[in-house]
Design a protein around this motif. Structure first.
Motif, short mmCIF file in Angstrom:
data_model
loop_
_atom_site.label_atom_id
_atom_site.label_comp_id
_atom_site.label_asym_id
_atom_site.label_seq_id
_atom_site.Cartn_x
_atom_site.Cartn_y
_atom_site.Cartn_z
N TYR A 132 0.84 -1.19 0.00
CA TYR A 132 0.00 0.00 0.00
C TYR A 132 0.88 1.24 0.00
CZ TYR A 132 -2.90 3.79 1.83
OH TYR A 132 -3.51 5.00 2.02
N PHE A 133 0.54 2.19 -0.86
CA PHE A 133 1.35 3.39 -1.10
C PHE A 133 0.66 4.57 -0.43
CE2 PHE A 133 4.81 4.25 -4.24
CZ PHE A 133 5.00 5.59 -3.96
N PRO A 134 1.00 4.89 0.82
CA PRO A 134 0.29 5.96 1.52
C PRO A 134 0.55 7.31 0.89
CG PRO A 134 2.19 5.26 2.79
CD PRO A 134 2.07 4.29 1.65
N PRO A 135 -0.40 8.24 1.01
CA PRO A 135 -0.19 9.59 0.50
C PRO A 135 1.02 10.23 1.18
CG PRO A 135 -2.49 9.24 1.07
CD PRO A 135 -1.74 8.06 1.60
N VAL A 136 1.76 11.03 0.42
CA VAL A 136 2.88 11.75 1.02
C VAL A 136 2.32 12.80 1.97
CG1 VAL A 136 4.44 11.35 -0.90
CG2 VAL A 136 3.00 13.39 -0.91
N LEU A 137 2.90 12.88 3.14
CA LEU A 137 2.41 13.80 4.15
C LEU A 137 3.18 15.11 4.15
CD1 LEU A 137 1.89 11.26 7.06
CD2 LEU A 137 0.31 11.95 5.26
N GLN A 138 4.21 15.17 3.31
CA GLN A 138 4.95 16.40 3.12
C GLN A 138 5.63 16.30 1.76
OE1 GLN A 138 7.80 16.57 6.27
NE2 GLN A 138 8.54 14.49 5.95
N ASN A 139 6.33 17.34 1.36
CA ASN A 139 6.94 17.35 0.03
C ASN A 139 8.21 16.50 0.04
OD1 ASN A 139 7.31 17.91 -2.62
ND2 ASN A 139 8.08 19.99 -2.34
N ALA A 140 8.01 15.20 0.11
CA ALA A 140 9.13 14.25 0.13
C ALA A 140 8.88 13.17 -0.91
CB ALA A 140 9.27 13.63 1.52
N ASP A 141 9.93 12.55 -1.38
CA ASP A 141 9.78 11.55 -2.41
C ASP A 141 10.82 10.45 -2.24
OD1 ASP A 141 12.22 12.15 -4.25
OD2 ASP A 141 11.32 14.10 -3.90
N LEU A 142 10.64 9.37 -2.98
CA LEU A 142 11.55 8.24 -2.88
C LEU A 142 12.98 8.63 -3.25
CD1 LEU A 142 9.37 5.47 -4.58
CD2 LEU A 142 9.82 5.75 -2.15
N ASP A 247 7.77 16.20 -8.46
CA ASP A 247 6.94 17.34 -8.86
C ASP A 247 6.02 17.69 -7.70
OD1 ASP A 247 4.71 18.90 -10.10
OD2 ASP A 247 5.79 18.44 -11.96
N GLU A 248 5.91 18.97 -7.41
CA GLU A 248 5.07 19.40 -6.29
C GLU A 248 3.61 19.01 -6.47
OE1 GLU A 248 4.30 23.98 -7.88
OE2 GLU A 248 5.56 23.62 -6.12
N ALA A 249 3.21 18.72 -7.71
CA ALA A 249 1.82 18.31 -7.96
C ALA A 249 1.47 17.04 -7.20
CB ALA A 249 1.59 18.11 -9.46
N ASN A 250 2.45 16.16 -6.97
CA ASN A 250 2.18 14.92 -6.26
C ASN A 250 1.76 15.19 -4.82
OD1 ASN A 250 2.13 12.03 -5.98
ND2 ASN A 250 4.10 12.15 -4.92
N ALA A 251 2.55 16.02 -4.12
CA ALA A 251 2.21 16.35 -2.73
C ALA A 251 0.92 17.14 -2.65
CB ALA A 251 3.35 17.13 -2.10
N GLU A 252 0.70 18.04 -3.60
CA GLU A 252 -0.52 18.83 -3.60
C GLU A 252 -1.74 17.94 -3.80
OE1 GLU A 252 0.12 21.64 -6.70
OE2 GLU A 252 1.48 22.91 -5.50
N ASP A 253 -1.63 16.96 -4.68
CA ASP A 253 -2.75 16.06 -4.93
C ASP A 253 -3.00 15.17 -3.71
OD1 ASP A 253 -4.67 15.00 -7.00
OD2 ASP A 253 -3.59 13.15 -6.56
N ASP A 254 -1.94 14.66 -3.13
CA ASP A 254 -2.10 13.79 -1.96
C ASP A 254 -2.64 14.57 -0.76
OD1 ASP A 254 -1.30 11.57 -3.30
OD2 ASP A 254 0.56 11.27 -2.19
N ALA A 255 -2.39 15.88 -0.71
CA ALA A 255 -2.88 16.69 0.40
C ALA A 255 -4.40 16.77 0.43
CB ALA A 255 -2.29 18.09 0.34
N THR A 256 -5.05 16.43 -0.68
CA THR A 256 -6.52 16.46 -0.73
C THR A 256 -7.13 15.22 -0.08
OG1 THR A 256 -6.68 15.35 -2.89
CG2 THR A 256 -6.40 17.74 -2.90
N ILE A 257 -6.30 14.24 0.28
CA ILE A 257 -6.79 13.00 0.89
C ILE A 257 -6.85 13.18 2.40
CG2 ILE A 257 -6.39 10.53 1.16
CD1 ILE A 257 -4.78 10.65 -1.47
N SER A 258 -8.01 13.00 2.97
CA SER A 258 -8.18 13.20 4.41
C SER A 258 -7.45 12.11 5.20
CB SER A 258 -9.66 13.19 4.77
OG SER A 258 -10.20 11.88 4.63
N SER A 259 -7.26 12.37 6.48
CA SER A 259 -6.59 11.39 7.34
C SER A 259 -7.38 10.08 7.39
CB SER A 259 -6.40 11.96 8.75
OG SER A 259 -7.65 12.34 9.32
#
Length: 338
Positions: A132-142, A247-259
């Motif tokens: 399972y690939f959890p949403p990024v909780l900050q602007n971090a990447d592999l 790309d910052e779009a990844n963190a921005e998109d994941d930020a729309t996912i609630s806890s």
């Protein structure tokens, strides 16, 4: 996979998707298989050949960037919510309310976002190699985590990703496609620590036009199928799955996912592969321990990152036993949470 079973649909985002569809027998669920890099829908051919005669429905798309599906080159178009919404359009085309969604590699990312954004459409979910690939909780990447991972595992586990996000990566791979296939599908997975998981190793391998023997599970016909699929449209699209990570779009998109939506309440299957050097089981285990809130099944299978093919009988049997063990209570309909 029978070509006559492939269909096309245009999603609301304007992308044309190619997908394989075989309708289910009465009372059987539909299995949705999401492939990763660098294979298209044919990556699942051994699963299709196994589950189709058993009456299971099969929905196996070429994901964005692959095969007969459109291949945009802007990584922002590969955000998780985009994939999830595209999948709903494919479901609508076939009149599907729910699927059992199973992903491998980047397909696990796509399945994870389908679960996050539209949990009521997924009755159960399976993750192969990559958990399972959890949403990024900050602007971090592999890729930026690579030094940290090197200290833990003793080799530069994500080195190849730093090459994949370079502007000339697609051109170099296309120019040396046979060399690339030899590197990415090794006879021994431990060769990756000498080349793929070394800073600059992937580029050096390609520029040297090195070749290697095919692994036992890949025939020359299999190789040609993969080669033709990748060269028809090029590597720019498939590499966007990696480029999105920086790309910052990844963190921005994941930020729309609630806890709440980050949690997986559906029955979850995780099949790690014991010799997988680029997706060690600990990654999936860590995410599962934190985010899986429903019934969990974990069963290791031997082999490397490509055990879906090399150990197909064992993988297929594991998936089948898991599906057969799901109860009606397990397969409830999660509420929409995003």
């Amino acid at each position: 996979m029978e070509r006559s079973r492939y269909k096309q649909v245009k999603t609301k985002r304007g992308f044309n998707y190619s997908y394989y569809f075989s309708p289910p027998a009465t009372s059987k669920p539909v299995l949705f298989f999401a492939h990763g890099f660098p294979g298209g829908s044919s990556f699942w051919r051994r699963q299709v050949a196994f589950f189709e005669p058993l009456g299971y429905g099969l929905l196996v798309p070429d994901l964005l960037g692959y095969g007969g599906t459109d291949k945009p080159t802007d990584p922002k178009l590969y955000v998780g919510s985009g994939h999830a919404n595209d999948f709903l359009d494919i479901f609508a085309a076939e009149g599907l309310e729910q699927v059992i969604a199973i992903g491998h590699d980047w397909g696990s990312f796509a399945v994870s976002r389908l679960v996050n954004h539209h949990p009521q459409r997924v009755s159960a979910c399976g993750f192969l190699a990559v958990g399972y690939f959890p949403p990024v909780l900050q602007n971090a990447d592999l890729i930026t985590r690579s030094p940290e991972a090197s200290e833990i595992f003793g080799y530069d586990i994500f080195a190849f990703m730093r090459f994949f996000v370079q502007p000339d990566a697609a051109t170099l791979i296309e120019k040396h496609i046979d060399s690339f296939i030899g590197l990415f599908f090794p006879e021994s997975p431990y060769s990756w620590t000498d080349h793929l998981c070394v800073d600059g190793g992937t580029q050096a391998w390609l520029e040297g036009n090195k070749t290697a023997r095919l692994p036992s599970y890949m025939t020359e016909e299999d190789k040609q199928l993969l080669k033709d699929s990748l060269l028809n449209g090029g590597l720019s699209g498939p590499l966007c799955w990696f480029r999105l990570q920086i790309d910052e779009a990844n963190a921005e998109d994941d930020a729309t996912i609630s806890s709440t939506a980050r949690e997986v309440v559906q029955p979850l299957l995780f099949i790690p592969f014991t010799e997988d050097l680029i997706a060690p089981p600990v990654f999936g285990d860590t995410a599962m321990d934190r985010f899986a809130k429903g019934p969990v099944t974990r069963e290791e299978v031997g082999g490397d990152h490509w055990a879906v093919q090399s150990h197909a009988l064992e993988v297929n049997d594991t998936i089948l036993r898991w599906i057969q063990g799901l109860s009606v209570a397990d397969l409830g309909r999660p509420e929409e949470t995003t």
